[in-house]
Design an enzyme around this catalytic site. Structure first.
Site, PDB file in Angstrom:
ATOM      1  N   ASN A 262      -4.378   6.155  -1.245  1.00  0.00           N
ATOM      2  CA  ASN A 262      -3.737   4.969  -0.688  1.00  0.00           C
ATOM      3  C   ASN A 262      -4.785   3.866  -0.632  1.00  0.00           C
ATOM      4  O   ASN A 262      -5.812   4.021   0.023  1.00  0.00           O
ATOM      5  CB  ASN A 262      -3.195   5.265   0.716  1.00  0.00           C
ATOM      6  CG  ASN A 262      -2.946   4.000   1.525  1.00  0.00           C
ATOM      7  OD1 ASN A 262      -2.628   2.958   0.976  1.00  0.00           O
ATOM      8  ND2 ASN A 262      -3.105   4.107   2.832  1.00  0.00           N
TER       9      ASN A 262
ATOM     10  N   MET B  52       0.831  -1.194   0.000  1.00  0.00           N
ATOM     11  CA  MET B  52       0.000   0.000   0.000  1.00  0.00           C
ATOM     12  C   MET B  52       0.873   1.254   0.000  1.00  0.00           C
ATOM     13  O   MET B  52       1.997   1.238   0.506  1.00  0.00           O
ATOM     14  CB  MET B  52      -0.909   0.010   1.229  1.00  0.00           C
ATOM     15  CG  MET B  52      -1.971  -1.072   1.214  1.00  0.00           C
ATOM     16  SD  MET B  52      -3.381  -0.610   0.232  1.00  0.00           S
ATOM     17  CE  MET B  52      -4.500  -1.907   0.747  1.00  0.00           C
ATOM     18  N   CYS B  53       0.329   2.334  -0.494  1.00  0.00           N
ATOM     19  CA  CYS B  53       1.024   3.624  -0.531  1.00  0.00           C
ATOM     20  C   CYS B  53       0.909   4.326   0.820  1.00  0.00           C
ATOM     21  O   CYS B  53       0.270   3.837   1.739  1.00  0.00           O
ATOM     22  CB  CYS B  53       0.419   4.493  -1.627  1.00  0.00           C
ATOM     23  SG  CYS B  53       0.333   3.684  -3.240  1.00  0.00           S
ATOM     24  N   GLN B  54       1.543   5.480   0.923  1.00  0.00           N
ATOM     25  CA  GLN B  54       1.387   6.307   2.113  1.00  0.00           C
ATOM     26  C   GLN B  54       1.123   7.744   1.705  1.00  0.00           C
ATOM     27  O   GLN B  54       1.630   8.222   0.688  1.00  0.00           O
ATOM     28  CB  GLN B  54       2.625   6.219   3.013  1.00  0.00           C
ATOM     29  CG  GLN B  54       2.775   4.865   3.681  1.00  0.00           C
ATOM     30  CD  GLN B  54       3.337   4.959   5.084  1.00  0.00           C
ATOM     31  OE1 GLN B  54       3.580   6.039   5.629  1.00  0.00           O
ATOM     32  NE2 GLN B  54       3.526   3.813   5.695  1.00  0.00           N
TER      33      GLN B  54
ATOM     34  N   HIS C 116       2.860  11.986  -1.456  1.00  0.00           N
ATOM     35  CA  HIS C 116       2.511  10.572  -1.622  1.00  0.00           C
ATOM     36  C   HIS C 116       3.769   9.772  -1.929  1.00  0.00           C
ATOM     37  O   HIS C 116       4.630  10.227  -2.686  1.00  0.00           O
ATOM     38  CB  HIS C 116       1.517  10.453  -2.787  1.00  0.00           C
ATOM     39  CG  HIS C 116       1.049   9.063  -3.095  1.00  0.00           C
ATOM     40  ND1 HIS C 116       1.753   8.193  -3.907  1.00  0.00           N
ATOM     41  CD2 HIS C 116      -0.070   8.398  -2.711  1.00  0.00           C
ATOM     42  CE1 HIS C 116       1.081   7.063  -4.009  1.00  0.00           C
ATOM     43  NE2 HIS C 116      -0.022   7.152  -3.294  1.00  0.00           N
TER      44      HIS C 116
END
Length: 254
Positions: A108, A1-3, A77
């Site tokens: 996200n 997953m992104c942040q 991001h």
């Protein structure tokens, strides 16, 4: 997953301290190494930087760490690709124009089978679910309002738009038009409000600390929103799942 990382202030403020820790998560203290980006609003203008290199190694990220760009609204991001290949066009945040203003969006999560019908005004350039969601939101905002609505009206519309999208999967996002910052929590978002009396803060991802009292005035207010708390000694508030919050003038509003 992104942040995700967002900042909203009542006076132009730099993000160098928070970004220094956040960038380490782009390949050094965490595995989000598939690109990164950041956007700073300055009046009606926008400084937008993206790079498909890991944030912890990117020379552009190093520039941001050392260049104290001041803004009242910032969205950053770091990417862990789930949909869309590693490429510049798939790096968040994404930018579009509506009603003569820039809008900035970062996401996200992972949306499954989300393929809305999009008209010619808002079409994705890359091939991520995130950019499709942004284009859909912008399209529906344009259909719902004849001109720039108030922050309160926008909050109501965004709340209605976010819920059906979130049924397709994890949908944490941040959106700003330079006036306010909206944050929607599908699974995980935290925020902290910094105001007088300002205190000392220490980053979780880097050996760096700051005494905010030496760099602020008693009138300053700063809200920082992030996927995971950036500091180890501040009182971060966890948002609830399905909650949309708007931050304006450095404070959280309903």
């Amino acid at each position: 997953m992104c942040q995700l990382l967002g900042m909203n202030c009542n006076t132009p403020t730099d993000l160098t301290f928070s970004f220094s820790g956040f960038a380490q998560r782009g390949g050094r203290t965490d595995h989000h190494a598939d690109g990164w980006g950041i956007a700073f609003f300055e009046g009606l203008g926008l400084r937008h930087f993206v790079d498909n290199q890991p944030a912890c190694e990117s020379p552009v990220a190093e520039l941001i760490r050392r260049y104290p760009i001041k803004s009242r609204n910032v969205i950053a991001h770091i990417r862990k690709a789930t949909q869309g290949h590693v490429a510049l066009e798939n790096c968040h945040p994404f930018v579009r124009e509506l009603w003569g203003r820039y809008w900035v969006f970062a996401h996200n999560g992972d949306l499954k089978d989300f393929n809305p019908r999009l008209h010619a005004n808002f079409r994705p350039v890359g091939n991520t679910d995130s950019e499709r969601a942004f284009c859909f939101i912008m399209q529906e905002l344009a259909k719902s309002h004849a001109g720039v609505p108030s922050v309160e009206e926008l909050t109501l519309t965004l709340r209605e738009l976010a819920r059906p999208i979130a049924r397709h999967g994890n949908f944490n996002f941040m959106l700003s038009n330079g006036v306010a910052l909206w944050a929607y929590c599908s699974s995980n978002l935290w925020y902290v409000e910094r105001k007088h009396p300002f205190a000392h803060a220490k980053l979780a991802d880097e050996d760096l600390s700051i005494d905010f009292a030496r760099n602020t005035t008693p009138d300053d207010k700063v809200a920082v929103v992030v996927t995971e708390p950036l500091t180890v000694n501040e009182a971060w508030t966890k948002m609830e799942g399905g909650q949309l919050k708007v931050f304006a003038d450095g404070e959280a509003h309903r």
